[in-house]
Write a protein that holds these residues in place. Structure first.
Motif, PDB file in Angstrom:
ATOM      1  N   MET A   1      68.517  56.579  50.060  1.00 44.65           N
ATOM      2  CA  MET A   1      67.717  55.673  50.893  1.00 44.65           C
ATOM      3  C   MET A   1      67.827  54.243  50.390  1.00 44.65           C
ATOM      4  O   MET A   1      68.184  53.331  51.113  1.00 44.65           O
ATOM      5  CB  MET A   1      66.254  56.139  50.869  1.00 44.65           C
ATOM      6  N   THR A   2      67.522  54.067  49.085  1.00 43.35           N
ATOM      7  CA  THR A   2      67.620  52.697  48.550  1.00 43.35           C
ATOM      8  C   THR A   2      69.048  52.194  48.634  1.00 43.35           C
ATOM      9  O   THR A   2      69.272  51.008  48.834  1.00 43.35           O
ATOM     10  CB  THR A   2      67.158  52.660  47.086  1.00 43.35           C
ATOM     11  N   GLU A   3      70.001  53.130  48.496  1.00 46.54           N
ATOM     12  CA  GLU A   3      71.397  52.713  48.551  1.00 46.54           C
ATOM     13  C   GLU A   3      71.711  52.092  49.916  1.00 46.54           C
ATOM     14  O   GLU A   3      72.384  51.070  50.007  1.00 46.54           O
ATOM     15  CB  GLU A   3      72.301  53.917  48.298  1.00 46.54           C
ATOM     16  N   SER A   4      71.183  52.715  50.989  1.00 45.64           N
ATOM     17  CA  SER A   4      71.512  52.218  52.316  1.00 45.64           C
ATOM     18  C   SER A   4      70.876  50.848  52.559  1.00 45.64           C
ATOM     19  O   SER A   4      71.393  50.038  53.308  1.00 45.64           O
ATOM     20  CB  SER A   4      71.085  53.222  53.390  1.00 45.64           C
ATOM     21  N   VAL A   5      69.738  50.567  51.898  1.00 42.55           N
ATOM     22  CA  VAL A   5      69.145  49.233  52.004  1.00 42.55           C
ATOM     23  C   VAL A   5      70.080  48.198  51.408  1.00 42.55           C
ATOM     24  O   VAL A   5      70.314  47.131  51.975  1.00 42.55           O
ATOM     25  CB  VAL A   5      67.762  49.188  51.310  1.00 42.55           C
ATOM     26  N   TRP A   6      70.663  48.535  50.243  1.00 39.92           N
ATOM     27  CA  TRP A   6      71.606  47.606  49.611  1.00 39.92           C
ATOM     28  C   TRP A   6      72.811  47.359  50.497  1.00 39.92           C
ATOM     29  O   TRP A   6      73.296  46.227  50.616  1.00 39.92           O
ATOM     30  CB  TRP A   6      72.052  48.147  48.244  1.00 39.92           C
ATOM     31  N   ILE A   7      73.300  48.430  51.110  1.00 39.21           N
ATOM     32  CA  ILE A   7      74.456  48.288  51.990  1.00 39.21           C
ATOM     33  C   ILE A   7      74.113  47.360  53.162  1.00 39.21           C
ATOM     34  O   ILE A   7      74.869  46.436  53.486  1.00 39.21           O
ATOM     35  CB  ILE A   7      74.893  49.671  52.537  1.00 39.21           C
ATOM     36  N   ASP A   8      72.937  47.595  53.776  1.00 38.62           N
ATOM     37  CA  ASP A   8      72.545  46.761  54.916  1.00 38.62           C
ATOM     38  C   ASP A   8      72.347  45.307  54.498  1.00 38.62           C
ATOM     39  O   ASP A   8      72.699  44.386  55.233  1.00 38.62           O
ATOM     40  CB  ASP A   8      71.265  47.312  55.560  1.00 38.62           C
ATOM     41  N   ALA A   9      71.785  45.097  53.305  1.00 38.68           N
ATOM     42  CA  ALA A   9      71.622  43.731  52.803  1.00 38.68           C
ATOM     43  C   ALA A   9      73.000  43.085  52.623  1.00 38.68           C
ATOM     44  O   ALA A   9      73.195  41.901  52.932  1.00 38.68           O
ATOM     45  CB  ALA A   9      70.859  43.738  51.486  1.00 38.68           C
ATOM     46  N   GLY A  10      73.955  43.874  52.155  1.00 39.00           N
ATOM     47  CA  GLY A  10      75.316  43.362  51.999  1.00 39.00           C
ATOM     48  C   GLY A  10      75.933  42.980  53.338  1.00 39.00           C
ATOM     49  O   GLY A  10      76.577  41.927  53.468  1.00 39.00           O
ATOM     50  N   TYR A  11      75.710  43.823  54.359  1.00 33.87           N
ATOM     51  CA  TYR A  11      76.205  43.499  55.703  1.00 33.87           C
ATOM     52  C   TYR A  11      75.582  42.201  56.203  1.00 33.87           C
ATOM     53  O   TYR A  11      76.254  41.373  56.832  1.00 33.87           O
ATOM     54  CB  TYR A  11      75.873  44.634  56.683  1.00 33.87           C
ATOM     55  N   LEU A  12      74.281  42.019  55.905  1.00 41.60           N
ATOM     56  CA  LEU A  12      73.595  40.790  56.312  1.00 41.60           C
ATOM     57  C   LEU A  12      74.269  39.578  55.660  1.00 41.60           C
ATOM     58  O   LEU A  12      74.527  38.567  56.314  1.00 41.60           O
ATOM     59  CB  LEU A  12      72.115  40.866  55.932  1.00 41.60           C
ATOM     60  N   LEU A  13      74.579  39.728  54.366  1.00 42.44           N
ATOM     61  CA  LEU A  13      75.239  38.637  53.645  1.00 42.44           C
ATOM     62  C   LEU A  13      76.587  38.315  54.304  1.00 42.44           C
ATOM     63  O   LEU A  13      76.944  37.144  54.503  1.00 42.44           O
ATOM     64  CB  LEU A  13      75.435  39.061  52.187  1.00 42.44           C
ATOM     65  N   ALA A  14      77.331  39.355  54.669  1.00 44.24           N
ATOM     66  CA  ALA A  14      78.623  39.147  55.329  1.00 44.24           C
ATOM     67  C   ALA A  14      78.429  38.423  56.663  1.00 44.24           C
ATOM     68  O   ALA A  14      79.192  37.508  57.014  1.00 44.24           O
ATOM     69  CB  ALA A  14      79.327  40.483  55.546  1.00 44.24           C
ATOM     70  N   ALA A  15      77.368  38.805  57.402  1.00 43.98           N
ATOM     71  CA  ALA A  15      77.103  38.159  58.686  1.00 43.98           C
ATOM     72  C   ALA A  15      76.804  36.672  58.485  1.00 43.98           C
ATOM     73  O   ALA A  15      77.281  35.818  59.241  1.00 43.98           O
ATOM     74  CB  ALA A  15      75.940  38.848  59.392  1.00 43.98           C
ATOM     75  N   VAL A  16      76.020  36.358  57.425  1.00 46.75           N
ATOM     76  CA  VAL A  16      75.723  34.957  57.125  1.00 46.75           C
ATOM     77  C   VAL A  16      77.018  34.204  56.794  1.00 46.75           C
ATOM     78  O   VAL A  16      77.218  33.063  57.226  1.00 46.75           O
ATOM     79  CB  VAL A  16      74.702  34.850  55.964  1.00 46.75           C
ATOM     80  N   CYS A  17      77.910  34.858  56.041  1.00 50.34           N
ATOM     81  CA  CYS A  17      79.215  34.244  55.734  1.00 50.34           C
ATOM     82  C   CYS A  17      79.933  33.854  57.030  1.00 50.34           C
ATOM     83  O   CYS A  17      80.517  32.766  57.132  1.00 50.34           O
ATOM     84  CB  CYS A  17      80.109  35.207  54.954  1.00 50.34           C
ATOM     85  N   PHE A  18      79.898  34.744  58.028  1.00 47.64           N
ATOM     86  CA  PHE A  18      80.615  34.467  59.282  1.00 47.64           C
ATOM     87  C   PHE A  18      79.989  33.286  60.026  1.00 47.64           C
ATOM     88  O   PHE A  18      80.702  32.453  60.600  1.00 47.64           O
ATOM     89  CB  PHE A  18      80.620  35.707  60.184  1.00 47.64           C
ATOM     90  N   ILE A  19      78.640  33.221  60.013  1.00 50.04           N
ATOM     91  CA  ILE A  19      77.970  32.105  60.692  1.00 50.04           C
ATOM     92  C   ILE A  19      78.336  30.786  60.001  1.00 50.04           C
ATOM     93  O   ILE A  19      78.715  29.806  60.653  1.00 50.04           O
ATOM     94  CB  ILE A  19      76.439  32.311  60.700  1.00 50.04           C
ATOM     95  N   LEU A  20      78.260  30.795  58.648  1.00 49.06           N
ATOM     96  CA  LEU A  20      78.628  29.589  57.894  1.00 49.06           C
ATOM     97  C   LEU A  20      80.078  29.214  58.159  1.00 49.06           C
ATOM     98  O   LEU A  20      80.419  28.037  58.285  1.00 49.06           O
ATOM     99  CB  LEU A  20      78.411  29.819  56.393  1.00 49.06           C
ATOM    100  N   ALA A  21      80.946  30.232  58.259  1.00 44.93           N
ATOM    101  CA  ALA A  21      82.372  29.970  58.489  1.00 44.93           C
ATOM    102  C   ALA A  21      82.573  29.241  59.816  1.00 44.93           C
ATOM    103  O   ALA A  21      83.285  28.230  59.885  1.00 44.93           O
ATOM    104  CB  ALA A  21      83.156  31.275  58.479  1.00 44.93           C
ATOM    105  N   LEU A  22      81.930  29.737  60.867  1.00 52.01           N
ATOM    106  CA  LEU A  22      82.093  29.100  62.184  1.00 52.01           C
ATOM    107  C   LEU A  22      81.559  27.668  62.148  1.00 52.01           C
ATOM    108  O   LEU A  22      82.170  26.740  62.692  1.00 52.01           O
ATOM    109  CB  LEU A  22      81.361  29.907  63.256  1.00 52.01           C
ATOM    110  N   LYS A  23      80.402  27.503  61.490  1.00 53.25           N
ATOM    111  CA  LYS A  23      79.805  26.166  61.390  1.00 53.25           C
ATOM    112  C   LYS A  23      80.763  25.216  60.663  1.00 53.25           C
ATOM    113  O   LYS A  23      81.040  24.114  61.127  1.00 53.25           O
ATOM    114  CB  LYS A  23      78.468  26.276  60.640  1.00 53.25           C
TER     115      LYS A  23
END
Lengths: 274, 98
Positions: A1-23
């Motif tokens: 359970m906690t592992e999947s939270v870390w994974i989702d947080a990592g996906y969020l970080l990747a999504a932020v990277c993409f937004i920053l990249a486009l900007k």
């Protein structure tokens, strides 16, 4: 359970990277940095999916990644500056093709279940395949493998209209039956539709079509994210879909044209400045 | 249903974000931006790895691996070619607009 939270947080970080990249890619001073941030986000996402999923067939998958990365990097390094637009078109097309294949494979899994995942599947197959074949034609036009003039086959309007109706009917069938074979037929019709969509566009307008197909691929990736329940694919695909749609409009404006005129001008019998 | 609404919310917010975030792009960057966005949707590789990792027949595995190959081509090639385009924008002091 906690592992999947870390994974989702990592996906969020990747999504932020993409937004920053486009900007960052929107401004000359930060553009190169932005591209690097986007690449970091993508690598992070791929590492995370391996950690989260522990996929079987691991060795085969790694070999496929190695081959794809090698071919992609070599092609991108070697290509002449002038030939870059068609290479981008090619990369975009194979991305759309990958999305369509993912959806076709997933069709076997979602078959018979809720209606919305099936709609997302049909959408991904349809748009992904259009993007694949459309990009192949833009590549051929820019690479001068075929004439860059607008090509309007006889009865183009009827052919185009018929293909659209067939694609819609097949999409409905896919949603109601969840049959993979019908999904494959839909993909084939969509390939034809992509060809018909791009043939009438003149050479000078092709970059705008590449941008439009880029937005298409983004949307099909977003739909596949919905289908797989993967938020990162959903976010990244939607970002590219929306940004790509706006960019297409801006590019057309810079040429003093409208997107509708570029796409359908030749079909209506007007000139497209090929 | 609840999950469907969450995903729909994410979709709508991402769409506005994608639109707003590039709204001020300068004209010279149209092509590199298109190329960079193209590389970003290469993350379909994540989806391709998922389906290839779950494949339980030979044909599914082959199709899945083709998807993995194509998606990697999109992602790696996309970022590399964008970087090469942007090499041309090295610090040459030109019209600087905020």
């Amino acid at each position: 359970m906690t592992e999947s939270v870390w994974i989702d947080a990592g996906y969020l970080l990747a999504a932020v990277c993409f937004i920053l990249a486009l900007k960052a890619l929107s401004s000359p001073r930060s553009a190169r940095w932005g591209n690097a941030v986007g690449a970091v986000g993508a690598v992070l996402a791929v590492v995370l999916v391996f950690l989260a999923e522990r996929p079987s067939n691991l060795v085969a998958i790694l070999i496929a990644i190695l081959l794809g990365g090698l071919v992609g990097a070599v092609a991108a390094r070697r290509v002449a500056m002038t030939a870059m637009p068609q290479l981008v078109a090619l990369f975009n097309g194979v991305g759309g093709g990958a999305a369509a294949l993912v959806a076709l494979l997933e069709l076997g899994e979602v078959g018979g279940s809720a209606i919305i995942p099936l709609v997302a599947t049909a959408f991904t197959v349809l748009i992904g395949a259009i993007s694949f074949s459309g990009s192949a034609i833009t590549f051929a036009k820019l690479q001068e493998l075929m004439t860059s003039r607008p090509i309007v086959p006889p009865g183009a309007q009827w052919l185009f209209g018929g293909a659209i109706i067939a694609a819609l009917a097949l999409s409905v069938l896919v949603v109601t039956t969840g049959n993979t074979l019908i999904g494959v037929v839909l993909a084939l019709v969509a390939l034809g539709l992509g060809v018909l969509l791009v043939l009438p566009v003149g050479g000078a307008d092709v970059p705008i079509v590449i941008s439009l197909l880029n937005a298409f691929t983004g949307l099909s990736v977003a739909a596949s994210g919905y289908l797989l329940g993967n938020t990162l694919l959903l976010v990244a695909g939607t970002l590219v879909g929306a940004a790509g749609a706006l960019l297409t409009k801006l590019m057309a404006q810079a040429m003093g044209r409208s997107v509708a005129n570029i796409m359908f001008g030749a079909l209506r019998g007007g000139s497209t400045l090929g | 249903m609840a999950e469907g609404i969450v995903l729909l919310t994410i979709f709508v917010l991402s769409a506005f974000t994608g639109y707003e975030v590039i709204a001020k792009v300068s004209t010279i960057l149209h092509t590199p931006l298109m190329s960079g966005a193209n590389a970003i949707h290469g993350v379909i590789l994540v989806g391709a790895i998922l389906v290839a990792g779950r494949a339980d027949s030979a044909i599914e595995l082959i199709v899945g691996l083709v998807a993995v190959f194509l998606a990697t081509l999109n992602m790696v090639g996309g970022f590399v070619v964008t970087d090469r385009m942007l090499e041309m924008f090295k610090p040459r002091k030109q019209v600087e607009r905020p």
